[in-house]
Design an enzyme around this catalytic site. Structure first.
Site, PDB file in Angstrom:
ATOM      1  N   TYR A 173      47.836  48.746  28.097  1.00 51.09           N
ATOM      2  CA  TYR A 173      46.421  48.993  28.385  1.00 51.09           C
ATOM      3  C   TYR A 173      46.267  50.414  28.961  1.00 51.09           C
ATOM      4  CZ  TYR A 173      42.062  48.691  31.016  1.00 51.09           C
ATOM      5  OH  TYR A 173      40.825  48.942  31.546  1.00 51.09           O
TER       6      TYR A 173
ATOM      7  N   ASP B 168      51.796  41.204  32.459  1.00 49.38           N
ATOM      8  CA  ASP B 168      50.335  41.256  32.450  1.00 49.38           C
ATOM      9  C   ASP B 168      49.886  40.270  31.369  1.00 49.38           C
ATOM     10  OD1 ASP B 168      47.668  41.797  31.889  1.00 49.38           O
ATOM     11  OD2 ASP B 168      47.860  43.961  32.209  1.00 49.38           O
TER      12      ASP B 168
HETATM   13  C1  PLP Z   1      41.242  45.196  31.439  1.00 48.62           C
HETATM   14  C2  PLP Z   1      42.706  45.130  31.580  1.00 48.62           C
HETATM   15  C3  PLP Z   1      43.330  45.542  32.762  1.00 48.62           C
HETATM   16  C4  PLP Z   1      42.554  46.158  33.909  1.00 48.62           C
HETATM   17  O1  PLP Z   1      41.724  45.246  34.529  1.00 48.62           O
HETATM   18  P1  PLP Z   1      40.369  45.694  35.307  1.00 48.62           P
HETATM   19  O2  PLP Z   1      39.867  44.382  35.803  1.00 48.62           O
HETATM   20  O3  PLP Z   1      39.491  46.347  34.295  1.00 48.62           O
HETATM   21  O4  PLP Z   1      40.767  46.626  36.390  1.00 48.62           O
HETATM   22  C5  PLP Z   1      44.692  45.406  32.841  1.00 48.62           C
HETATM   23  N1  PLP Z   1      45.423  44.906  31.830  1.00 48.62           N
HETATM   24  C6  PLP Z   1      44.859  44.515  30.676  1.00 48.62           C
HETATM   25  C7  PLP Z   1      45.717  43.971  29.591  1.00 48.62           C
HETATM   26  C8  PLP Z   1      43.488  44.618  30.515  1.00 48.62           C
HETATM   27  O5  PLP Z   1      42.936  44.251  29.360  1.00 48.62           O
END
Ligand code: PLP
Length: 405
Positions: A102, A176
């Protein structure tokens, strides 16, 4: 004896809020910054909302339960949650991250943590076998960071193999899992030490909160995160925690329905002229489908495809009626985006591994037939205008690109 609750039951059930004398059926919202104490010396369970708030704690316990971790922590955004994980490292340590990340994670690692003396290396951790994984890590590696599944290319890392490699190197594996959520995937069960979610996306599901969650497998790491959570203070506010809890209780029905619609959209798109390289983990030609099915229970709500031409992708996205053009994903309302121009624009073009013409769809709760008809019409329209649209402004007169935000 009751049998352990099944997934839909676990999503709806919330932990009791400590000390609620009225047994409210919805979690009480403690919209307060401080808590009066019995005496000047004897502190109660809660004293100040940065250190602890019952509404946030209900959310954190629910998240820990759903992901199978020992504790969870709620942050003001997904990137704040990722910063908390990277914040466990010290100068001289190394992060090894998958090379398709990301944009905000890439920016955080490369432009915030690298200048602080933490080295960051990007490698293809999805296609690497055991020995390549071992070679990718060094004695200084303290954190291995991957997305499962990756966004927007929808590749799938082998979580158990990564966990083994990280353990051998003495590093933590953080996953993540924003694009899956605990509804479809629980990385801790495959050996991950930490799970990160941008709760802004699937967990909340209604597009009205930014929030991040970190779930820790073990108490040792959890205690360090707890210290930093309070000491650095990027905590989620009580009202946002309350909204997120409310959204999370429908996670199961939302995601089952959205993923089924996404599979239908992907299948129809694959057969339509003009859409190429359609990606969804339900499609038989997806290279990682078998691996995904071993470690997840659903294919997710994201569908990505190409058109062969950036101008055409722009025209297509702009002519959609049922999809808002928006960054982010996972809401009950469908969205369409061009990652290279939007969510991933903060990655320098030379480092981006994404096709420029890639379109990412996030499938919501609308009737899938309406979405399919909209896409078919937009595809027809964008292929009829056979020549690329002339640029209304001559190249030389264009304003300089805005710096990535
Ligand atoms: C959107 C996203 C983030 C960041 O999250 P926010 O809530 O926008 O700070 C991190 N990892 C992935 C895979 C995302 O899609």
């Amino acid at each position: 004896m009751t049998t352990p609750a099944r997934p839909h039951t676990r999503v709806v059930a919330l932990p009791d809020v400590a000390g609620d004398p009225w047994h409210a059926s919805a979690p009480p919202l403690y919209q307060t910054a401080t808590f009066a104490q019995e005496s000047a010396e004897g502190f109660g369970r809660y004293d100040y909302a940065r250190s602890g708030n019952p509404t946030r704690e209900t959310l954190e316990r629910h998240c820990a339960e759903l992901d199978g971790g020992c504790r969870a922590f709620a942050y003001a955004s997904g990137v704040a949650a990722i910063a908390a994980v990277a914040g466990l490292l010290k100068p001289g340590d190394e992060i090894v991250a998958h090379d398709d990340l990301y944009g905000g994670s890439h920016r955080l690692f490369s432009r915030v943590f690298e200048p602080r003396g933490i080295s960051v290396r990007y490698a293809n951790l999805v296609d690497a076998d055991d020995s390549a994984l071992q070679a990718a890590l060094s004695p200084r590696t303290r954190l291995v960071f991957v997305e499962s599944v990756t966004n927007p290319l929808l590749r799938v890392p082998d979580l158990a193999a990564l966990a083994r490699a990280a353990r051998r190197a003495g590093a933590l594996l953080a996953v993540d899992a924003t694009a899956m959520s605990p509804w479809f995937q629980r990385p801790i069960e495959h050996g991950a030490d930490l799970v990160v979610h941008s709760a802004t996306k699937l967990l909340n599901g209604h597009g009205d909160v930014t929030a991040g969650i970190v779930v820790a497998r073990e108490e040792g790491v959890a205690a360090r995160l707890a210290f930093h959570h309070n000491a650095e203070g990027a905590v989620l506010g009580p009202f946002d925690a309350w909204l997120l809890l409310r959204g999370m209780r429908t996670l199961g029905v939302r995601l089952d329905r959205q993923a089924a619609s996404a599979a239908r959209v992907a299948e129809v798109l694959s057969a339509l002229p003009g859409a190429t390289r359609v990606r969804h983990l339900s499609l038989a030609d997806h290279p990682d489908r078998a691996r995904h099915q071993r470690q997840a229970s659903g294919a997710g709500v994201l569908v990505a495809f190409e058109t062969g031409n950036v101008e055409r992708s722009v025209a297509l996205v702009e002519s959609l009626k049922r999809f808002a053009i928006a960054v982010s994903f996972g809401s009950i309302a469908s969205t369409a985006s061009l990652p290279c121009r939007m969510s991933h624009a903060s990655i320098p073009a030379a480092e981006r591994t994404l096709p420029e013409d890639l379109i990412r769809l996030s499938i919501g709760l609308e009737d899938p037939q309406d979405l399919i008809e909209d896409l078919s019409r937009a595809l027809r329209r964008s292929s009829e205008s056979s020549s690329p649209r002339p640029s209304p402004i001559p190249q030389s007169a264009r304003p300089p690109a805005l710096s990535p935000t």
